[in-house]
Design a protein around this motif. Structure first.
Motif, PDB file in Angstrom:
ATOM      1  N   MET A   1      -4.104  -2.069   5.446  1.00 48.58           N
ATOM      2  CA  MET A   1      -3.221  -1.180   3.977  1.00 48.58           C
ATOM      3  C   MET A   1      -3.668   0.431   4.053  1.00 48.58           C
ATOM      4  SD  MET A   1      -2.091  -2.596   1.278  1.00 48.58           S
ATOM      5  CE  MET A   1      -2.452  -4.670   1.604  1.00 48.58           C
ATOM      6  N   LEU A   2      -4.609   1.005   4.201  1.00 47.87           N
ATOM      7  CA  LEU A   2      -4.030   2.500   4.017  1.00 47.87           C
ATOM      8  C   LEU A   2      -3.600   3.232   5.070  1.00 47.87           C
ATOM      9  CD1 LEU A   2      -6.271   5.178   3.107  1.00 47.87           C
ATOM     10  CD2 LEU A   2      -7.531   4.945   5.442  1.00 47.87           C
ATOM     11  N   THR A   3      -3.316   2.832   5.684  1.00 42.11           N
ATOM     12  CA  THR A   3      -2.457   3.164   7.028  1.00 42.11           C
ATOM     13  C   THR A   3      -0.548   2.868   6.443  1.00 42.11           C
ATOM     14  OG1 THR A   3      -3.728   3.481   8.685  1.00 42.11           O
ATOM     15  CG2 THR A   3      -1.299   3.942   9.438  1.00 42.11           C
ATOM     16  N   LEU A   4      -0.412   1.290   6.377  1.00 45.10           N
ATOM     17  CA  LEU A   4       0.990   1.356   5.381  1.00 45.10           C
ATOM     18  C   LEU A   4       0.976   1.636   4.696  1.00 45.10           C
ATOM     19  CD1 LEU A   4       2.548  -1.595   7.107  1.00 45.10           C
ATOM     20  CD2 LEU A   4       1.732  -2.752   5.252  1.00 45.10           C
ATOM     21  N   LEU A   5       0.303   1.664   3.265  1.00 40.72           N
ATOM     22  CA  LEU A   5       0.789   2.273   2.486  1.00 40.72           C
ATOM     23  C   LEU A   5       1.199   3.348   2.685  1.00 40.72           C
ATOM     24  CD1 LEU A   5      -1.705   1.349  -0.578  1.00 40.72           C
ATOM     25  CD2 LEU A   5       0.660   0.256   0.009  1.00 40.72           C
ATOM     26  N   GLY A   6       0.616   4.902   3.306  1.00 39.29           N
ATOM     27  CA  GLY A   6       1.158   5.765   3.161  1.00 39.29           C
ATOM     28  C   GLY A   6       2.402   6.750   4.311  1.00 39.29           C
ATOM     29  N   GLU A   7       2.722   5.562   5.307  1.00 38.28           N
ATOM     30  CA  GLU A   7       3.187   5.059   6.251  1.00 38.28           C
ATOM     31  C   GLU A   7       4.691   5.541   5.676  1.00 38.28           C
ATOM     32  OE1 GLU A   7       4.064   6.712   9.090  1.00 38.28           O
ATOM     33  OE2 GLU A   7       1.631   7.964   8.942  1.00 38.28           O
ATOM     34  N   THR A   8       4.192   3.686   5.375  1.00 37.12           N
ATOM     35  CA  THR A   8       5.747   3.304   4.525  1.00 37.12           C
ATOM     36  C   THR A   8       6.381   4.384   3.374  1.00 37.12           C
ATOM     37  OG1 THR A   8       4.484   1.664   3.482  1.00 37.12           O
ATOM     38  CG2 THR A   8       5.948   0.831   4.803  1.00 37.12           C
ATOM     39  N   THR A   9       5.592   4.906   2.224  1.00 39.07           N
ATOM     40  CA  THR A   9       5.886   5.509   1.207  1.00 39.07           C
ATOM     41  C   THR A   9       6.483   7.036   2.645  1.00 39.07           C
ATOM     42  OG1 THR A   9       4.146   4.635   0.042  1.00 39.07           O
ATOM     43  CG2 THR A   9       4.675   6.945  -0.412  1.00 39.07           C
TER      44      THR A   9
END
Lengths: 353, 255
Positions: free
Chosen positions: B67-75
């Protein structure tokens, strides 16, 4: 609309043309041609267009303008006159404050999708995706405007703009002139019927500018309607069918270039007299002339943009000889669109001052 | 032309190509970061930790890290996708094209969400090198990841339109998203927090996302999956509404 070609080559086929279904075809095509000619006479209609920016600047002030199918229209004006805002309003980059814009019969405020698919824009700034290759950038533009991929068409566009050898280069590797051509290629990728060129030759060297003019002419040959903005008057004089002069967000004048030149153009000839004159003999005074520089110069100003001025100057030289007035030199020139433009703009300035 | 499907597809394709062009930054750097987390938290520290809710600590942190990576990267992907054309001026083409809010979102957000999914697959693949884990509801996990990726792509899109400087572009992910994710139960169960802190933690929306994803992995969660799902869908709807409003008014897009 689907095109149905009727090819007639032999007498038998001519006869066959009159068979009922063929005749219906012929009539349908004829009717379509007639209506399309009537409808397409005006391709873009702008009325009462006003744009006031958030800061309060009135960039466009109640502009009315109609553009005819197939013409090259030059929008001429000094920096900050509202040229780019006008283009932006038609192309969807600027939101008009009031007024209506109709392109191809579609009202741009609600039917914009259909209209925009047929309009192309080459912006003034060299804004490109620097890391994209030429080929991909142009293909992307075609897709974005809803057209299916067509490699042959894109090759044709790139070749016509001398970009074919650079198709796999990243745009950042290209020179300024090439980048501008990439922008043109992108704007042509969806085969627009109406093309806006915002300062197409700004910052382009003389050689390239000529090339650009050739390309614009070639586009017109293909039937594309072109609206270009420029502050090179030479450009408007060379290319345009009609010229619109814009200043302070207002259209000062719109006319056929030739008519404008004729109406406002003049010929000026200055004779350096061998001996100063204090007054003119009657045979000379009937010309539109005046003595300047304490009678050392005779100045003719007259005629129109159609060449009648130079004929009159020729007659004047003979009259001078006949009257025994000698002169050492003649300096003659026709006013250009630039003189007209400068006169017009400064006249309006005085008016408003 | 009611809907310009080719236009949407062109944007989508181009955005994916852009990610490939910057593959090192888009794909490798998150993989490296996640690997470091696994090495430090999963293997070194995790070896000394008690299992949480019956799940080994190394496995427990996988959904949170994802989730940490997903949120940062997609944003950031999505915000860059729209901010850069605004910054360089190439947005003129998008604005003059026959594409509206739907085509633009399908293109930009669809691509950002796709990148998010690819990223998730890579992270989960990387995780298998460090810890043993099994996903209890794989389909639900994929669905939830897609939903979160789409929501935060929309969020990033709004961010990219709002930002008028690179500083503003980076500030939200850095100052808000990352801290909230760290505090959102990535490395611990919120119920294990002492007293008042667990109540405060529930004010953090990211906690619900992490909890939701953890449920799809292990069937245990801090809050009901339906609450997490409802919250995510609500966020998705909110972002979509804001973007529709932006396009309607032309805010920061059309002068």
């Amino acid at each position: 609309m689907p095109s149905r070609k009727i090819i007639v080559s032999t007498p038998m086929e001519i006869l066959r043309c009159f068979s009922p279904e063929r005749l219906a075809d012929v009539l349908a095509i004829a009717a379509r041609c007639a209506t399309s000619r009537m409808m397409s006479d005006t391709i873009l209609e702008i009325s009462g267009l006003t744009k006031v920016y958030a800061g309060g600047t009135k960039a466009l002030d109640n502009v009315d303008l109609s553009i005819r199918k197939g013409e090259i229209f030059a929008l001429l004006g000094p920096n900050g006159a509202g040229k780019t805002t006008l283009i932006g309003a038609v192309c969807g980059i600027v939101r008009p404050s009031s007024g209506t814009i109709t392109a191809f019969g579609h009202d741009l405020s609600n039917d914009w999708r259909k209209a925009r698919a047929r309009i192309g824009l080459v912006p003034q700034e060299l804004s490109t995706d620097m890391f994209e290759t030429v080929w991909r950038a142009v293909s992307y533009s075609r897709g974005l405007f809803g057209h299916p991929p067509d490699k042959a068409r894109i090759e044709e566009i790139l070749r016509s703009l001398s970009l074919w050898e650079k198709k796999d280069s990243q745009i950042r590797e290209l020179s300024g002139g090439m980048k501008r051509r990439v922008l043109i290629a992108k704007a042509l990728a969806h085969e627009p019927e109406l093309l806006f060129l915002d300062e197409p030759t700004a910052g382009v060297d003389v050689e390239l500018r000529k090339g650009m003019w050739e390309q614009i002419s070639a586009l017109r040959e293909r039937g594309t309607t072109i609206i270009l903005t420029t502050h090179y008057i030479e450009e408007a004089e060379l290319m345009a069918d009609r010229v619109g002069i814009i200043r302070g967000g207002k259209i000062l004048m719109v006319d056929d270039k030739a008519a404008m030149m004729k109406r406002m153009g003049t010929t000026e000839a200055v004779f350096q007299l061998a001996e100063p004159l204090s007054e003119l003999p009657a045979s000379i005074a009937e010309f539109p002339v005046s003595l300047t520089d304490d009678g050392k110069e005779l100045c003719y100003r007259g005629g129109d943009g159609s060449g009648s001025g130079s004929e009159q100057v020729a007659a004047l030289t003979k009259a001078l000889i006949a009257a025994g007035i000698d002169y050492r030199g003649i300096d003659i020139h026709d006013s250009s669109l630039e003189d007209i433009f400068v006169d017009l703009v400064s006249a309006r300035e005085e008016e408003t001052a | 032309m009611a809907f310009n499907i080719r236009g949407a597809w062109s944007i989508y394709q181009r955005e994916l190509m852009r990610a490939l062009r910057t593959a090192f930054q888009s794909i490798l750097s998150p993989v490296l970061t996640t690997s470091l987390y696994f090495v430090v938290f999963g293997t070194v520290i995790g070896g000394r930790m008690e299992p949480v809710d019956g799940v080994a600590y190394g496995a427990f942190i996988i959904p949170g890290l994802l989730m940490l990576t997903l949120l940062g990267e997609t944003t950031s992907n999505s915000s860059f996708g729209i901010y850069m054309p605004r910054f360089t001026g190439t947005i003129y083409e998008l604005l003059s094209a026959p594409v509206g809010v739907a085509e633009t979102l399908i293109g930009f957000v669809g691509a950002a969400a796709t990148k998010g999914l690819i990223l998730a697959a890579i992270i989960l693949g990387t995780a298998t090198l460090f810890v043993d884990y099994e996903i209890k509801y794989p389909l639900a996990a994929i669905g939830y990841i897609m939903l979160v990726a789409a929501s935060f792509s929309l969020f990033g899109f709004i961010l990219g339109i709002w930002a008028d400087s690179f500083e503003k572009l980076g500030i939200i992910p850095l100052l808000i998203l990352t801290p909230l994710t760290f505090l959102g139960g990535t490395f611990y169960s919120i119920d294990d927090l002492p007293g008042i802190w667990s109540t405060i933690a529930y004010a953090n929306p990211i906690a619900f996302l992490v909890s939701g994803l953890r449920w799809t992995f292990y069937g245990t969660s801090d809050v009901s999956i339906w609450v997490s799902l409802g919250l995510t869908l609500g966020f998705l709807a909110l972002c979509t509404g804001i973007i529709a409003f932006i396009f309607k008014t032309g805010w920061r897009l059309r002068e």
